[in-house]
Design an enzyme around this catalytic site. Structure first.
Site, PDB file in Angstrom:
ATOM      1  N   SER A 119      28.384 -32.965 -94.195  1.00 43.02           N
ATOM      2  CA  SER A 119      29.650 -32.857 -94.909  1.00 43.02           C
ATOM      3  C   SER A 119      29.316 -32.509 -96.355  1.00 43.02           C
ATOM      4  O   SER A 119      28.524 -33.209 -97.002  1.00 43.02           O
ATOM      5  CB  SER A 119      30.408 -34.186 -94.828  1.00 43.02           C
ATOM      6  OG  SER A 119      31.713 -34.022 -95.326  1.00 43.02           O
ATOM      7  N   GLU A 120      29.889 -31.421 -96.867  1.00 43.03           N
ATOM      8  CA  GLU A 120      29.398 -30.870 -98.129  1.00 43.03           C
ATOM      9  C   GLU A 120      29.636 -31.756 -99.334  1.00 43.03           C
ATOM     10  O   GLU A 120      29.057 -31.532-100.388  1.00 43.03           O
ATOM     11  CB  GLU A 120      29.968 -29.458 -98.360  1.00 43.03           C
ATOM     12  CG  GLU A 120      31.470 -29.381 -98.560  1.00 43.03           C
ATOM     13  CD  GLU A 120      32.195 -29.080 -97.272  1.00 43.03           C
ATOM     14  OE1 GLU A 120      31.715 -29.505 -96.198  1.00 43.03           O
ATOM     15  OE2 GLU A 120      33.262 -28.433 -97.336  1.00 43.03           O
ATOM     16  N   ASN A 121      30.475 -32.772 -99.200  1.00 44.36           N
ATOM     17  CA  ASN A 121      30.620 -33.703-100.316  1.00 44.36           C
ATOM     18  C   ASN A 121      29.437 -34.653-100.423  1.00 44.36           C
ATOM     19  O   ASN A 121      29.375 -35.447-101.354  1.00 44.36           O
ATOM     20  CB  ASN A 121      31.924 -34.501-100.196  1.00 44.36           C
ATOM     21  CG  ASN A 121      32.028 -35.264 -98.903  1.00 44.36           C
ATOM     22  OD1 ASN A 121      31.715 -34.734 -97.841  1.00 44.36           O
ATOM     23  ND2 ASN A 121      32.442 -36.505 -98.965  1.00 44.36           N
TER      24      ASN A 121
END
Lengths: 234, 215, 234, 215
Positions: B52-54
């Site tokens: 998840s890019e966060n």
């Protein structure tokens, strides 16, 4: 799931484990089996701290030739001993452990690309980051930017520094877990955590591979970047 | 193509199963925000590593009620979990991972995909404001970009097109498109049919404007 | 010296403490006292995770005007409520908390600079790293690189991305120690640890300031980067 | 200037005390590899934060015998310690700190410093191989570059020069030079005398080639 710090037991976790592609190898030799003549390798460490002695020694055992070695220093004695190195990219090729390199350099059997330490480590990071380069003013007006394109941007001049691409990164960590997550020890972190993100295949010698998993908040290098582990002991 | 009675189109769940079938266990995958939950469900609990890019490597499913933590969210800002063996990373490192080639697959939705593999999925051409988030980085950086989408837009137009009318997210990146009608791959001058749902006939799709290769 | 992990008690330590320039403030208002109209601030967080609510709310209390806010999202409701923001630099200005921004944007009272998330965070890092820019292929052939210089390097085209300079970074951490060293919690790390290195003055709201010091191997942001701390509780 | 009998030149220890006097307690300082230990000693145990570019914020003095740790070394690769409140950082972050303006002072040795503040301290012009290490980054990135050096080279030539003959480390960066004869600042067309050791006369130094401003 192993948490080493108390405050974190409430972190919501799923029941499944991560399916890591990190593979654990029994020996350095096996972990290095596909490093062939002419390869470019990044090698972690600052002097002896965090230097992957076992991996370099394993590479020397295989007598791999024509290597380009990217590292802060040029002290890869095991590789110079049999003439394995074609080129060194580093910031500091002197010191007692660099004698082997200076000899082959003197005989014209190897090449040196010297780079300011901060530019060196940033070029390594840039390769890992999938970027085409960065702009710096370090070295402007000196021979240290010789060969680099110069550009003007908003009235300022910069040297364009390209990524240093390598085939393998050989690094040293302190602890690893079953998913390949890494923790380095003290000042042995140095170039290791940067190189861990910078090559398509990352090979790690580690003092200890723990059962289970490290605290996800205390990890220095995510297992996402780690391909191969070899436990070498203290 | 006037009605669906002759077809046995895939449900979103079936589309997800097709994707999951084509995914390898060792892959690291980013699942785009907004994809139907039912389509991506088959990717969980099967061992692939979700990113998840966060800043989560090893994204797990939604937490059980009462265990939500506002500091464990996914890129869509929904409550999430981390699997054992996962790690939290900062945003810069997360995009190093994405652009640096560590992501085997980015799975995304689309407004349009062109025969050249161009992807438009962030802004409709009429809209003034839109968010890009991590879509452009993911589309550029992942080793493979696969699209899950309905084949037709709400206005009936094919989402597989010769040239995108909507602003691009990235050009020439899409490898494969999974739809309720079948699976297609952009091949430069058309889309190649990989598989069709039962009863779907390629020439019928061509007739209504889907630019498939004539076999 | 407080070590939270056992294996590390043998780390050689000196008897003296670090003399940190990090200052601890009693309230957000005091920590923000010199942020004036027209300032550019970086603001950590991804959605609500790691968002420095207390600092932003303190800034709103002071009714600072003409702000440029650099953040992943545009959800700075407290600042939009009184028209404090002139410009937002972000990757995602939509979602339920961005209504305030969309209204002022619609009225032409604010400006939006939209940037892919990875380019955004790298431009922030580049400012902190003292570099002039970086080269990327993300967004090439799309309107997402509109306005950026394009250059050719070794036969490939890149967009030149400039650093995003800010006057202050407002971030949220979990734990801090007396020397300003920081640890973030879970996915609240996101932009915070990057922004912590990217502005000349870094102001941190932190859930807890511990007595003594954090384990030097477990720190996410060195106190070297941290100027001001405010303890805000859970 | 034939002999030192008329002068009371500063010892390296005194030079170090002069530097330490001019340093503020809150500063973060990088002490260059190879500077005489006796000159930099006054900087320890007084509260400034020392930075070592291999990745230590809060460098302490050498460890007591028996407590050496090969993984706690300084940039000169000598055994070191970390002070309470210190942190270990990676090399990329260490140079972010350096170039990013967080270092209040870089203290270095020099082969030559020019009236323009140019610094040559990494390679003698006759030498084929030399190491640059972090010197160029430090010289460029630190807010202040101060030099500690003997005023004259072994061959008797002044190290303060109109133009450097040795390859530059960085141009226009040196703010101040501390020597056994006194403290000097490059001012563009000469060096300004800040302080002289007892008995040292500026005109005598000018006579032997030190490019000082005439007052």
């Amino acid at each position: 799931m192993t948490y080493t710090e108390k405050g974190q037991i409430h972190c919501p976790t799923a029941t499944e484990d991560v399916m890591s592609k990190t593979r654990i190898y029994a020996t350095s030799t096996e972990a290095l089996a596909d490093i062939n003549d002419g390869a470019t390798i990044m090698c972690g460490g600052f002097g002896g701290a965090g230097y992957p002695h076992n991996l370099i020694s394993g590479l020397a055992d295989r007598k791999v030739k024509g290597l380009t070695v990217v590292a802060n220093n040029a002290g890869h004695e095991a590789l110079f001993a049999y003439g394995g190195v074609r080129k060194v990219v580093c910031s500091y090729p002197l010191g007692p452990t660099s004698k082997g390199f200076l000899e082959v350099l003197d005989r014209g059997e190897a090449e040196l690309e010297l780079e300011p330490q901060g530019t060196l480590v940033e070029r390594i990071r840039t390769a890992g980051a999938g970027l085409g380069g960065f702009l710096t003013q370090v070295g402007l007006g000196t021979e240290l930017v010789a060969g680099k394109p110069l550009i003007d941007l908003d009235g300022k001049q910069y040297a364009v520094c390209k990524p240093i691409m390598a085939d393998f990164a050989l690094i040293k960590a302190w602890k690893a877990d079953q998913a390949g997550n890494l923790i380095y020890r003290h000042a042995a972190r140095n170039f290791n955590s940067v190189m861990a993100m910078a090559a398509p295949i990352v090979i790690v010698e580690v003092s200890e591979i723990i059962d289970g998993y490290l605290d996800p908040d205390s990890i220095h290098t995510s297992g996402a970047f780690v391909d191969r582990l070899v436990e070498v002991g203290k | 193509m006037k009605d669906g009675t002759d077809f046995n189109l895939w449900s979103m769940k079936e589309v997800g199963a097709k994707v999951a079938h084509d995914v390898q266990d060792s892959w690291m995958i980013n699942v785009g925000v907004g994809l139907p939950q039912v389509a991506v469900e088959p990717l969980t609990n099967r061992g692939v590593t979700l990113h998840s890019e966060n800043g989560i490597v090893g994204l797990g499913p939604s937490p059980a009620p009462g265990l939500e933590d506002p500091e464990v969210i996914d890129a869509g800002k929904g409550f999430a979990t981390i699997v054992a063996g996962g790690s939290f990373i900062d945003s810069a490192t997360s995009f190093v991972l994405i652009r640096g080639g560590r992501l085997d697959l980015a799975l995304m939705g689309a407004y349009e995909v062109s025969i050249a593999g161009d992807l438009a999925n962030w802004r409709l051409s009429g809209k003034k404001i839109a968010g890009i988030g991590g879509a452009a980085d993911l589309a550029h950086g992942a080793r493979r970009v696969w699209i899950i989408t309905s084949l037709f837009a709400n206005d009936g137009a094919s989402k597989l097109v010769a040239h995108c009318r909507h602003p691009l997210t990235a050009s020439g990146v899409v490898k494969r498109v999974y739809t309720e009608y079948g699976i297609f791959e952009p091949s430069g001058d058309a889309f190649t049919v990989i598989e069709l749902a039962r009863g779907v006939i390629a020439s019928d799709l061509i007739e209504v404007g889907v630019p498939l290769s004539k076999i």
